[in-house]
Design an enzyme around this catalytic site. Structure first.
Site, PDB file in Angstrom:
ATOM      1  N   SER A  71       0.827  -1.192   0.000  1.00 22.25           N
ATOM      2  CA  SER A  71       0.000   0.000   0.000  1.00 22.25           C
ATOM      3  C   SER A  71       0.874   1.260   0.000  1.00 22.25           C
ATOM      4  O   SER A  71       1.651   1.457  -0.936  1.00 22.25           O
ATOM      5  CB  SER A  71      -0.963  -0.056   1.194  1.00 22.25           C
ATOM      6  N   LEU A  72       0.796   2.125   1.022  1.00 29.59           N
ATOM      7  CA  LEU A  72       1.692   3.285   1.068  1.00 29.59           C
ATOM      8  C   LEU A  72       3.147   2.838   1.050  1.00 29.59           C
ATOM      9  O   LEU A  72       4.002   3.479   0.434  1.00 29.59           O
ATOM     10  CB  LEU A  72       1.409   4.131   2.313  1.00 29.59           C
ATOM     11  N   PHE A 133     -10.702   2.642   7.988  1.00 26.05           N
ATOM     12  CA  PHE A 133      -9.765   2.338   6.910  1.00 26.05           C
ATOM     13  C   PHE A 133      -9.383   0.858   6.929  1.00 26.05           C
ATOM     14  O   PHE A 133      -9.256   0.213   5.888  1.00 26.05           O
ATOM     15  CB  PHE A 133      -8.516   3.213   7.054  1.00 26.05           C
ATOM     16  N   ALA A 135     -11.320  -1.514   7.991  1.00 26.18           N
ATOM     17  CA  ALA A 135     -12.492  -2.226   7.476  1.00 26.18           C
ATOM     18  C   ALA A 135     -12.508  -2.219   5.950  1.00 26.18           C
ATOM     19  O   ALA A 135     -12.849  -3.232   5.314  1.00 26.18           O
ATOM     20  CB  ALA A 135     -13.768  -1.604   8.029  1.00 26.18           C
ATOM     21  N   LEU A 136     -12.123  -1.097   5.346  1.00 25.08           N
ATOM     22  CA  LEU A 136     -12.058  -1.023   3.889  1.00 25.08           C
ATOM     23  C   LEU A 136     -11.027  -2.000   3.327  1.00 25.08           C
ATOM     24  O   LEU A 136     -11.227  -2.591   2.269  1.00 25.08           O
ATOM     25  CB  LEU A 136     -11.708   0.403   3.451  1.00 25.08           C
ATOM     26  N   GLN A 137      -9.919  -2.155   4.027  1.00 17.51           N
ATOM     27  CA  GLN A 137      -8.859  -3.026   3.539  1.00 17.51           C
ATOM     28  C   GLN A 137      -9.243  -4.501   3.575  1.00 17.51           C
ATOM     29  O   GLN A 137      -8.746  -5.292   2.778  1.00 17.51           O
ATOM     30  CB  GLN A 137      -7.591  -2.803   4.365  1.00 17.51           C
ATOM     31  N   ASP A 197      -9.626  -7.019  -3.980  1.00 16.62           N
ATOM     32  CA  ASP A 197      -9.196  -5.761  -3.361  1.00 16.62           C
ATOM     33  C   ASP A 197     -10.147  -4.647  -3.783  1.00 16.62           C
ATOM     34  O   ASP A 197     -10.133  -4.198  -4.930  1.00 16.62           O
ATOM     35  CB  ASP A 197      -7.765  -5.434  -3.798  1.00 16.62           C
ATOM     36  N   HIS A 225      -7.177  -6.368   0.188  1.00 15.53           N
ATOM     37  CA  HIS A 225      -6.038  -5.450   0.104  1.00 15.53           C
ATOM     38  C   HIS A 225      -4.798  -5.979   0.832  1.00 15.53           C
ATOM     39  O   HIS A 225      -3.702  -5.475   0.602  1.00 15.53           O
ATOM     40  CB  HIS A 225      -6.447  -4.101   0.692  1.00 15.53           C
TER      41      HIS A 225
END
Length: 248
Positions: A71-72, A133, A135-137, A197, A225
């Site tokens: 990710s980042l 965030f 939860a989104l991943q 993802d 993700h």
């Protein structure tokens, strides 16, 4: 021959603890380093630019190491490789993209307004937003509950000493676009991406691998993700095969 050296760079809002579940799976001859991103966990903050963050990590990366970015952390790995090519042996990118937000010529990303709203929410309520965030991943992952639990247990603190750097990290996700530099990266790159993802669509990984001169993509079925958490054995096996090939 020296031991294979891997440096694992985690994602926004997390800490090196996110890699802990992989510890029993690493080959015995691998040397593993897990530094914290600037302003995350116990790492000091640094300047606001992506290059500042990457250069702050450089002392933790032994020369000739393979950098694994998630990710980042993947954006930082790409920046390190383009600006310090003699220092990095190869890259493994997971949950990765060269541009995190959508544009007219880049639809396979997060809607810019969504990230802007997320930044505003983080400024008002850091801890709940950080957990949203997570939860989104994990969304869409077949192992959603266990992935979310692991991510939740690896969050970086959001106290006053950490908030400025975490806010800067969101700005980096919103503003960074490394697409123009991909064709210049003359090193082996393995892209490992989950087909479920929802944060960063698999189309982004396909385009990323296609634009890298030595890029190769493997898609992990049923993963979101964080495929290294939902399919850890398969993920480590693919990574190990790549590392052995790089050293043969």
């Amino acid at each position: 021959m020296s031991r294979p050296t891997l440096v694992l760079l985690h994602g926004w809002g997390l800490s090196p603890a996110v890699w802990a579940p992989l510890a029993p799976l690493w080959p015995a001859d691998f040397e593993i380093h897990t530094p914290a991103l600037p302003g995350h966990a116990d790492a000091p903050a640094c300047g606001p630019a992506l290059a500042d963050w990457a250069d702050a990590l450089l002392p933790a990366i032994p020369p000739g190491a393979i950098v694994v970015g998630w990710s980042l952390g993947a954006l930082l790995a790409l920046d390190l490789a383009r600006r310090h090519p003699a220092h990095i042996r190869a890259l493994v990118l997971t949950g990765a993209t060269p541009r995190f937000v959508q544009g007219n010529d880049w639809p396979c990303a997060l809607d810019a307004a969504t990230l802007t709203d997320f930044q505003a929410a983080f400024g008002a309520s850091p801890e709940p937003t950080q957990r949203r965030f997570v939860a989104l991943q994990s969304l869409g992952d077949q192992a959603r509950r266990s992935v979310a639990n692991t991510l939740g247990g690896a969050l970086s603190p959001t106290g006053p000493a950490h908030l400025p750097a975490l806010a800067l990290g969101l700005e980096l996700l919103a503003e960074t676009d490394l697409r123009a530099s991909l064709s210049t990266l003359q090193l082996p790159v393995r892209v490992l991406h989950g087909d479920k993802d929802t944060l960063m669509p698999v189309e982004a990984a396909i385009r990323l691998a296609d634009q890298l001169p030595q890029g190769r993509l493997s898609v992990l079925a049923g993963s979101g993700h964080a495929p290294f958490l939902s399919r850890p054995q398969e993920w480590v096996s693919l990574l190990e095969s790549f590392v052995r090939d790089c050293r043969s």
